[in-house]
Motif scaffolding. Sequence first.
Motif, PDB file in Angstrom:
ATOM      1  N   UNK A   1       1.034  -1.196  -0.086  1.00 59.41           N
ATOM      2  CA  UNK A   1       0.083   0.035   0.040  1.00 59.41           C
ATOM      3  C   UNK A   1       0.774   1.225   0.143  1.00 59.41           C
ATOM      4  N   UNK A   2       1.883   1.200   0.838  1.00 60.50           N
ATOM      5  CA  UNK A   2       3.001   2.239   0.716  1.00 60.50           C
ATOM      6  C   UNK A   2       3.413   2.442  -0.531  1.00 60.50           C
ATOM      7  N   UNK A   3       3.804   1.584  -1.309  1.00 61.85           N
ATOM      8  CA  UNK A   3       4.446   1.623  -2.426  1.00 61.85           C
ATOM      9  C   UNK A   3       3.370   2.212  -3.474  1.00 61.85           C
ATOM     10  N   UNK A   4       2.230   1.849  -3.580  1.00 60.24           N
ATOM     11  CA  UNK A   4       1.231   2.462  -4.356  1.00 60.24           C
ATOM     12  C   UNK A   4       0.809   3.803  -4.087  1.00 60.24           C
ATOM     13  N   UNK A   5       1.116   4.248  -2.873  1.00 54.52           N
ATOM     14  CA  UNK A   5       0.813   5.483  -2.462  1.00 54.52           C
ATOM     15  C   UNK A   5       1.927   6.545  -2.933  1.00 54.52           C
ATOM     16  N   UNK A   6       2.979   5.915  -2.803  1.00 54.08           N
ATOM     17  CA  UNK A   6       4.275   6.532  -3.163  1.00 54.08           C
ATOM     18  C   UNK A   6       4.288   6.753  -4.565  1.00 54.08           C
ATOM     19  N   UNK A   7       3.873   5.874  -5.191  1.00 50.10           N
ATOM     20  CA  UNK A   7       3.750   5.810  -6.764  1.00 50.10           C
ATOM     21  C   UNK A   7       3.240   7.338  -7.091  1.00 50.10           C
ATOM     22  N   UNK A   8       2.225   7.892  -6.330  1.00 50.95           N
ATOM     23  CA  UNK A   8       1.557   9.010  -6.751  1.00 50.95           C
ATOM     24  C   UNK A   8       2.438  10.233  -6.746  1.00 50.95           C
ATOM     25  N   UNK A   9       3.643  10.112  -6.227  1.00 55.72           N
ATOM     26  CA  UNK A   9       4.818  11.083  -6.240  1.00 55.72           C
ATOM     27  C   UNK A   9       5.901  10.643  -7.078  1.00 55.72           C
ATOM     28  N   UNK A  10       5.572  10.004  -8.025  1.00 58.71           N
ATOM     29  CA  UNK A  10       6.800   9.317  -8.959  1.00 58.71           C
ATOM     30  C   UNK A  10       8.163   8.645  -8.225  1.00 58.71           C
ATOM     31  N   UNK A  11       7.512   7.863  -7.372  1.00 61.49           N
ATOM     32  CA  UNK A  11       8.584   7.241  -6.378  1.00 61.49           C
ATOM     33  C   UNK A  11       8.309   5.490  -6.751  1.00 61.49           C
ATOM     34  N   UNK A  12       9.330   4.874  -6.948  1.00 61.35           N
ATOM     35  CA  UNK A  12       9.059   3.404  -7.314  1.00 61.35           C
ATOM     36  C   UNK A  12      10.280   2.748  -6.124  1.00 61.35           C
ATOM     37  N   UNK A  13      10.408   2.785  -5.095  1.00 63.81           N
ATOM     38  CA  UNK A  13      11.475   2.324  -4.297  1.00 63.81           C
ATOM     39  C   UNK A  13      11.128   0.789  -4.173  1.00 63.81           C
TER      40      UNK A  13
ATOM     41  N   UNK B   1      19.834  14.710   2.353  1.00 64.71           N
ATOM     42  CA  UNK B   1      18.706  15.557   2.440  1.00 64.71           C
ATOM     43  C   UNK B   1      17.776  14.660   3.502  1.00 64.71           C
ATOM     44  N   UNK B   2      17.111  15.329   4.273  1.00 63.68           N
ATOM     45  CA  UNK B   2      15.899  14.836   5.087  1.00 63.68           C
ATOM     46  C   UNK B   2      14.680  15.530   4.475  1.00 63.68           C
ATOM     47  N   UNK B   3      13.822  15.118   3.646  1.00 64.86           N
ATOM     48  CA  UNK B   3      12.612  15.490   3.041  1.00 64.86           C
ATOM     49  C   UNK B   3      11.407  15.195   3.733  1.00 64.86           C
ATOM     50  N   UNK B   4      10.999  16.242   4.352  1.00 60.69           N
ATOM     51  CA  UNK B   4       9.658  16.000   5.091  1.00 60.69           C
ATOM     52  C   UNK B   4       8.549  16.451   4.212  1.00 60.69           C
ATOM     53  N   UNK B   5       7.831  15.412   3.529  1.00 58.34           N
ATOM     54  CA  UNK B   5       6.979  15.744   2.382  1.00 58.34           C
ATOM     55  C   UNK B   5       5.667  15.536   2.879  1.00 58.34           C
TER      56      UNK B   5
ATOM     57  N   UNK C   1      -0.887  19.055  -3.647  1.00 55.17           N
ATOM     58  CA  UNK C   1      -1.061  19.517  -5.110  1.00 55.17           C
ATOM     59  C   UNK C   1      -1.293  18.224  -5.965  1.00 55.17           C
ATOM     60  N   UNK C   2      -2.284  18.243  -6.891  1.00 57.47           N
ATOM     61  CA  UNK C   2      -2.197  17.085  -7.765  1.00 57.47           C
ATOM     62  C   UNK C   2      -1.041  16.919  -8.953  1.00 57.47           C
ATOM     63  N   UNK C   3      -0.392  18.039  -9.222  1.00 58.22           N
ATOM     64  CA  UNK C   3       0.636  18.124 -10.077  1.00 58.22           C
ATOM     65  C   UNK C   3       1.786  18.970  -9.517  1.00 58.22           C
ATOM     66  N   UNK C   4       2.322  18.578  -8.461  1.00 55.04           N
ATOM     67  CA  UNK C   4       3.249  19.311  -7.717  1.00 55.04           C
ATOM     68  C   UNK C   4       4.705  18.919  -8.403  1.00 55.04           C
ATOM     69  N   UNK C   5       6.036  19.713  -7.880  1.00 57.02           N
ATOM     70  CA  UNK C   5       7.296  19.017  -8.449  1.00 57.02           C
ATOM     71  C   UNK C   5       7.447  17.917  -7.956  1.00 57.02           C
TER      72      UNK C   5
ATOM     73  N   UNK D   1      13.051  11.783  -5.547  1.00 57.21           N
ATOM     74  CA  UNK D   1      13.021  11.435  -6.987  1.00 57.21           C
ATOM     75  C   UNK D   1      14.201  11.968  -7.669  1.00 57.21           C
ATOM     76  N   UNK D   2      14.827  13.082  -7.248  1.00 54.28           N
ATOM     77  CA  UNK D   2      15.685  13.616  -7.998  1.00 54.28           C
ATOM     78  C   UNK D   2      17.295  13.130  -7.418  1.00 54.28           C
ATOM     79  N   UNK D   3      17.328  13.130  -6.036  1.00 50.17           N
ATOM     80  CA  UNK D   3      18.669  12.484  -5.587  1.00 50.17           C
ATOM     81  C   UNK D   3      18.157  11.210  -4.621  1.00 50.17           C
ATOM     82  N   UNK D   4      17.543  10.336  -5.036  1.00 48.87           N
ATOM     83  CA  UNK D   4      17.268   9.040  -4.232  1.00 48.87           C
ATOM     84  C   UNK D   4      18.454   8.709  -3.318  1.00 48.87           C
TER      85      UNK D   4
END
Length: 461
Positions: free
Chosen positions: A145-157, A267-271, A277-281, A286-289
């Motif tokens: 479920x976490x992976x599916x949710x994170x996929x909305x932010x262009x992440x596929x860890x 980098x500690x990214x508190x997202x 935003x439906x179409x945020x940056x 995703x830029x520096x995994x």
Amino acid sequence: MADWTPDLSRSDKPRYLAIADLIGEDIRSGRLAIGDRLPPQRKLASRLDIDFTTVARGYVEAQKRGLVESRVGQGTFVVGAPRPRTRAATPARPTAVDLSMNLPPEPDDPALIERMQEGLAEVARDLVALLRYQGFGGTRADKDAASAWLGRRAMVPSQERIFVTPGAHPALLGILGHLARPGECVLCEAITYPGARAIAAQLGLKLHGLPMDLEGIDPDAFAQACRTLAPKAIYLNPTLQNPTTLTIPEARRAAIAQVARRFGVPIVEDDAYGFIPPHGPPPLAAIAPDLTWHVAGLAKCIGAGLRTAYVVVPDARAGYPFAAALRTASVMASPLTAALATRWIEDGTADTLLRFIRAETQARQAMAAEILPAGSFRADPLAFNLWIELPAAWTRSAFVGHMRTTGIGVVASDAFTTGGPVREAVRVCLGGPASRAQIRSALDYIAHALEQSPEAVSSVM
């Protein structure tokens, strides 16, 4: 009924949930009767052209609901009808709302609340198992479920990099405690999230705020701080930042990542607000995994009381000490809470809540733009709060005191400042349990105050 074949196109839920739902519907309609034998799982999977494990999971879900039972060597049989949706009236629990927190708007649509309650009732069917200790980091289903949710932010860890944690605060405590020792430096925005300040103080870390412009921290100032302060990490809240509401654009994110890579600074990214935003940056993860510790809390995008956060670590090896630190502090995320989050993500309730929060936030920000003097505040159409730089006549303490009776959260800039002088500014929260009518009344009160001096306001009270 050996030829039973559910029409999965009738549902937009995950297929295993659709199978369980359709078993219930067909029992209710009479197409399936108590005692009927369902098709063998492999045969139904072949008939539907789906994976065997999906059918198996659907049968297990139906069994949890009391609809079917599996008999060794015999098959799966219908044993009960869907339970009626009746609930005994219970008195409302008195609750105290912490108005110092930046809260999302709370749902008031009866249909949405009913859907949320149904998810909770389904999770509760496995209540005994959810009251046990579990391994740290989340079950496979929770990580799916976490992976599916994170996929909305262009992440596929990979699952090895995902940890289900008991909220963003414990996650940040574990990450910063792993990256830096007492007395060492961690960088952040000059105006930053108060929780990061509290965590740094708890760990004995030196939090150094970097100068900001309308696009976030200055990359040149970041590079200079790396040369002179030897920071162990940089903490950022890059989307709808609390409290300024700014979102770092993609080009600036790339520049920040470039500096972090040059100096080897994690980098500690508190997202927390990244899903609003439906179409945020794209996230920094995703830029520096390989450099980024990504924390995706659910408190702001689903509900503040849902104390679950998904952490993506830079690599599987980095996860070992982090997991050990967090396990020591909190043992595990609540299995009950994690299961509810998983359920809502899988059945679409989480997306419905997210859409509600977006729509309601936009409506409240539109009210603010209509009522408050032009240019008197900073905001984003999807932010839960306003950032108000006060007119010269007001001090932040006087303004906070003046707003105390409005029922909305107003917090002085002292709580957010880590670099430079403290500004005469406040954060005003537009979310929480307050209704639109209450928000409108509070905004009228703020507008009147901003156009008057404290003395003039007090003389007419």
